[in-house]
Design a protein around this motif. Sequence first.
Motif, PDB file in Angstrom:
ATOM      1  N   GLU A 553     -27.047   0.518  -2.378  1.00  0.00           N
ATOM      2  CA  GLU A 553     -26.290   0.998  -3.371  1.00  0.00           C
ATOM      3  C   GLU A 553     -26.690   0.841  -4.894  1.00  0.00           C
ATOM      4  O   GLU A 553     -26.806   1.721  -5.716  1.00  0.00           O
ATOM      5  N   PRO A 554     -27.408  -0.589  -5.045  1.00  0.00           N
ATOM      6  CA  PRO A 554     -27.869  -0.492  -6.361  1.00  0.00           C
ATOM      7  C   PRO A 554     -29.276   0.402  -6.544  1.00  0.00           C
ATOM      8  O   PRO A 554     -29.455   1.101  -7.727  1.00  0.00           O
ATOM      9  N   LYS A 555     -29.951   0.780  -5.852  1.00  0.00           N
ATOM     10  CA  LYS A 555     -31.004   1.840  -5.839  1.00  0.00           C
ATOM     11  C   LYS A 555     -30.448   2.952  -6.001  1.00  0.00           C
ATOM     12  O   LYS A 555     -30.946   3.571  -7.033  1.00  0.00           O
ATOM     13  N   ASN A 556     -29.513   3.357  -5.545  1.00  0.00           N
ATOM     14  CA  ASN A 556     -28.880   4.788  -5.738  1.00  0.00           C
ATOM     15  C   ASN A 556     -28.462   4.960  -7.163  1.00  0.00           C
ATOM     16  O   ASN A 556     -28.709   5.839  -7.783  1.00  0.00           O
ATOM     17  N   SER A 557     -27.871   3.836  -7.444  1.00  0.00           N
ATOM     18  CA  SER A 557     -27.433   3.923  -8.940  1.00  0.00           C
ATOM     19  C   SER A 557     -28.475   3.913 -10.054  1.00  0.00           C
ATOM     20  O   SER A 557     -28.515   4.701 -10.929  1.00  0.00           O
ATOM     21  N   ARG A 558     -29.473   3.160  -9.782  1.00  0.00           N
ATOM     22  CA  ARG A 558     -30.634   3.077 -10.732  1.00  0.00           C
ATOM     23  C   ARG A 558     -31.079   4.530 -10.600  1.00  0.00           C
ATOM     24  O   ARG A 558     -31.498   5.212 -11.610  1.00  0.00           O
ATOM     25  N   LYS A 559     -31.388   5.332  -9.605  1.00  0.00           N
ATOM     26  CA  LYS A 559     -32.156   6.424  -9.398  1.00  0.00           C
ATOM     27  C   LYS A 559     -31.218   7.482  -9.867  1.00  0.00           C
ATOM     28  O   LYS A 559     -31.692   8.571 -10.600  1.00  0.00           O
ATOM     29  N   SER A 560     -29.944   7.354  -9.831  1.00  0.00           N
ATOM     30  CA  SER A 560     -28.927   8.544 -10.672  1.00  0.00           C
ATOM     31  C   SER A 560     -29.153   8.472 -12.005  1.00  0.00           C
ATOM     32  O   SER A 560     -29.275   9.349 -12.841  1.00  0.00           O
ATOM     33  N   HIS A 561     -29.049   7.061 -12.683  1.00  0.00           N
ATOM     34  CA  HIS A 561     -29.391   6.871 -14.165  1.00  0.00           C
ATOM     35  C   HIS A 561     -30.842   7.533 -14.463  1.00  0.00           C
ATOM     36  O   HIS A 561     -30.927   7.932 -15.550  1.00  0.00           O
ATOM     37  N   ALA A 562     -31.834   7.232 -13.594  1.00  0.00           N
ATOM     38  CA  ALA A 562     -33.126   7.714 -13.962  1.00  0.00           C
ATOM     39  C   ALA A 562     -33.481   9.089 -14.013  1.00  0.00           C
ATOM     40  O   ALA A 562     -34.034   9.682 -14.913  1.00  0.00           O
ATOM     41  N   SER A 563     -32.728   9.761 -13.096  1.00  0.00           N
ATOM     42  CA  SER A 563     -32.567  11.309 -12.689  1.00  0.00           C
ATOM     43  C   SER A 563     -31.924  11.824 -13.975  1.00  0.00           C
ATOM     44  O   SER A 563     -32.455  12.968 -14.652  1.00  0.00           O
ATOM     45  N   SER A 564     -30.759  11.527 -14.292  1.00  0.00           N
ATOM     46  CA  SER A 564     -30.243  12.009 -15.168  1.00  0.00           C
ATOM     47  C   SER A 564     -30.764  11.810 -16.686  1.00  0.00           C
ATOM     48  O   SER A 564     -30.713  12.658 -17.529  1.00  0.00           O
ATOM     49  N   THR A 565     -31.465  10.576 -16.760  1.00  0.00           N
ATOM     50  CA  THR A 565     -32.243  10.425 -18.196  1.00  0.00           C
ATOM     51  C   THR A 565     -33.446  11.258 -18.186  1.00  0.00           C
ATOM     52  O   THR A 565     -33.738  12.177 -19.113  1.00  0.00           O
ATOM     53  N   ILE A 566     -34.162  11.459 -17.113  1.00  0.00           N
ATOM     54  CA  ILE A 566     -35.457  12.538 -16.838  1.00  0.00           C
ATOM     55  C   ILE A 566     -34.826  14.105 -17.363  1.00  0.00           C
ATOM     56  O   ILE A 566     -35.594  14.759 -17.917  1.00  0.00           O
ATOM     57  N   LEU A 567     -33.757  14.359 -16.700  1.00  0.00           N
ATOM     58  CA  LEU A 567     -33.245  15.756 -17.102  1.00  0.00           C
ATOM     59  C   LEU A 567     -32.985  15.990 -18.386  1.00  0.00           C
ATOM     60  O   LEU A 567     -33.316  17.093 -18.761  1.00  0.00           O
ATOM     61  N   VAL A 568     -32.639  14.980 -19.265  1.00  0.00           N
ATOM     62  CA  VAL A 568     -32.094  15.110 -20.608  1.00  0.00           C
ATOM     63  C   VAL A 568     -33.690  15.122 -21.507  1.00  0.00           C
ATOM     64  O   VAL A 568     -33.679  16.101 -22.131  1.00  0.00           O
ATOM     65  N   LEU A 569     -34.596  14.382 -20.952  1.00  0.00           N
ATOM     66  CA  LEU A 569     -35.820  14.263 -21.656  1.00  0.00           C
ATOM     67  C   LEU A 569     -36.619  15.707 -21.409  1.00  0.00           C
ATOM     68  O   LEU A 569     -37.284  16.113 -22.433  1.00  0.00           O
ATOM     69  N   GLU A 570     -36.776  16.264 -20.169  1.00  0.00           N
ATOM     70  CA  GLU A 570     -37.487  17.354 -19.967  1.00  0.00           C
ATOM     71  C   GLU A 570     -36.660  18.717 -20.670  1.00  0.00           C
ATOM     72  O   GLU A 570     -37.517  19.613 -20.677  1.00  0.00           O
ATOM     73  N   ARG A 571     -35.391  18.665 -20.815  1.00  0.00           N
ATOM     74  CA  ARG A 571     -34.828  19.641 -21.663  1.00  0.00           C
ATOM     75  C   ARG A 571     -34.964  19.644 -23.155  1.00  0.00           C
ATOM     76  O   ARG A 571     -34.551  20.678 -23.926  1.00  0.00           O
ATOM     77  N   THR A 572     -35.441  18.406 -23.495  1.00  0.00           N
ATOM     78  CA  THR A 572     -35.706  18.386 -24.988  1.00  0.00           C
ATOM     79  C   THR A 572     -37.032  18.346 -25.404  1.00  0.00           C
ATOM     80  O   THR A 572     -37.281  19.034 -26.308  1.00  0.00           O
ATOM     81  N   ILE A 573     -38.040  17.728 -24.741  1.00  0.00           N
ATOM     82  CA  ILE A 573     -39.254  17.816 -24.815  1.00  0.00           C
ATOM     83  C   ILE A 573     -39.917  19.185 -24.790  1.00  0.00           C
ATOM     84  O   ILE A 573     -39.985  19.513 -23.629  1.00  0.00           O
ATOM     85  N   THR A 574     -40.526  19.600 -25.878  1.00  0.00           N
ATOM     86  CA  THR A 574     -41.336  20.673 -25.582  1.00  0.00           C
ATOM     87  C   THR A 574     -42.765  20.643 -25.483  1.00  0.00           C
ATOM     88  O   THR A 574     -43.327  19.642 -25.991  1.00  0.00           O
ATOM     89  N   PRO A 575     -43.503  21.601 -25.084  1.00  0.00           N
ATOM     90  CA  PRO A 575     -45.212  21.348 -25.050  1.00  0.00           C
ATOM     91  C   PRO A 575     -45.592  21.283 -26.326  1.00  0.00           C
ATOM     92  O   PRO A 575     -46.541  20.762 -26.446  1.00  0.00           O
TER      93      PRO A 575
END
Length: 616
Positions: A553-575
């Motif tokens: 359960e803690p791992k799933n929570s951390r992975k969920s937070h990390a995945s959501s964070t990366i999703l925001v980053l890749e939509r914002t950071i451009t080449p």
Amino acid sequence: MTDNNSESCEKNKYIQIPSMQTNRTSFFGQSFNNLMAEAMLEEEYKSSHIMDCDGLADSFQETKNEDGDSGKKKPAPSALKIKTENNTNGQDTSSTGERKGEARSVQIQVPPKRQKIQGNYSAVDIVQALNRALSTEERVDALEAAIATFDHDNRDRHDHEIAVGADIAIVKTLVFLEFKSQFRREPIQADMEAITREIGLALNALECVYRASSESVGESFSRVGTDLMHILVILIDDEVKNRLRAFSPHSSPTGGSYNRNEVEDDDKDGNQSLEDNDSMDDRKRPVTPPSPHGGSVGFIHDRDIMLRKATKCIGHFARVGKATKPLAHFPGFIGTTLALINVRPYNAIPFESRLSCLWTIANLACNTENMSMMMCTPNLINSLVSISCRRAEAGDSLETIMEILRAKSIASRALLNLSWSPSNKVLMCQNFALVETLSNLAMERRAPYRKSHTMQDIMLHTRRNSLGALRNMAAAPRRSKIALCGYNNGKLLDTLTDVALNETDQSAIDLSFAAIHNLAIHDTAELIVDRPALVLALKNVLLEDEDDDSEEEPKNSRKSHASSTILVLERTITPDMESYDNLRELLDAVNPSNTVDEDEDEDDMMPSEAVNATAV
């Protein structure tokens, strides 16, 4: 005929007596009335027996009256003795029970009328004793018996004590003592040492009673809470001001006469005393301040007891949910509590009092109706920050170190509770000293005594509370997120990264990723990607081995937070951005086959905005 019958009866009476005395065991096994009848056989002892019997009846009547007053069954007086005497030749009865003398009498030793309360008593007995006690000796005896009776850890018994009115009886005693303390005119000036000792005993007994369940304490608060709070707030406020005056460099610590009605109420002077005392060396101070009225060491101890028990009683009230709002809004209560917390030097007051006040504030902050009011209370947040910044120094005793660690843990819990309110999040984000303090607390992992599991547990809870508060604050609106990420060149982000990489407690790690996720928006994405260590922490979470299911359960929570964070980053950071290389490395390591659809809705680019963090 009549004379003969009378003679015959007289002979029969005297004939039966020897048979009664032939066995010593049967003689002493007879009833008290038979023994009295035997003693009456001799004509010359009739009058003396009547006197003894009257005295015995009076003695039993007095004992009965005393028992009726106290409601306690007392054992039969052991002082009652039956003695056989020989008034003719000094001979005593033999082992066979035969009479060697002609005279027998009963001697009665009456016990004293007043006896000190002692032994095991029920709650009802104590309540009756407290209600009857008026003189100083009676009150002290009753209070000491109350402490001996109520000092236990059986919650059901404490519930019964409140049910029979033990709290009411003790509060009545406190009201009377508070009234006596106002006697300040000659020749009936109050003996403050004696009154302070009685107040300490009463509060000690009351604190024992309040170890009951929250429901019973709540019932007690509903019937005596207002009157008791008036007394406790006055006692604490007067004692704090008294100790500040004792340490003030502008007044003599031992000069002057003590009068609670003449304590200065000027807040400005009180603040000046705090500033002056804060610059002094704590090690040059005694454990307790010198008495401003020349009191003895015992009197100083009584004042410490009074302060400890008064704050502990308030702490018991803070356990009751329905009592938290009346307590927080009680006139002068929070101000008096903060004044005690801010007393300098720290050892000018018992450390238990400071911890009790901090614990009370933390519990009051659990009530959503108190959060905004407490956040706007002057000096409350600064007081918690000041306590959290205190550090142990070389030469500090183990007791001092434990106090510092526990105070930090409780203060961090209070800040966590206050950060739950949405309106408080914005105000707390604007207080950079608070952000700095929470960041430092989240990094404290080394205990002063490495082998002490107690210290390690206390510091672990402090880190969790601090990270929980930062997580809640990170859920603030956009401007607050930008301010948090930009504070002190991104120190908060560096703190969260350090926790994610180096912390051993999984709950603390989960809280750090939750805070990072709450901070990740379009305006802060570049600040996050510019930190390679933070990007590495996100990658490590997503690439964690999934074989171990013990912490799924803690791992799933951390992975969920990390995945959501990366999703925001890749939509914002451009080449075309300089930090794009860090993000590209992260994306290739996590999932090189997936690409980002740049035509997605703009509303989906900031999922963390909708997250409403809650207090742990």
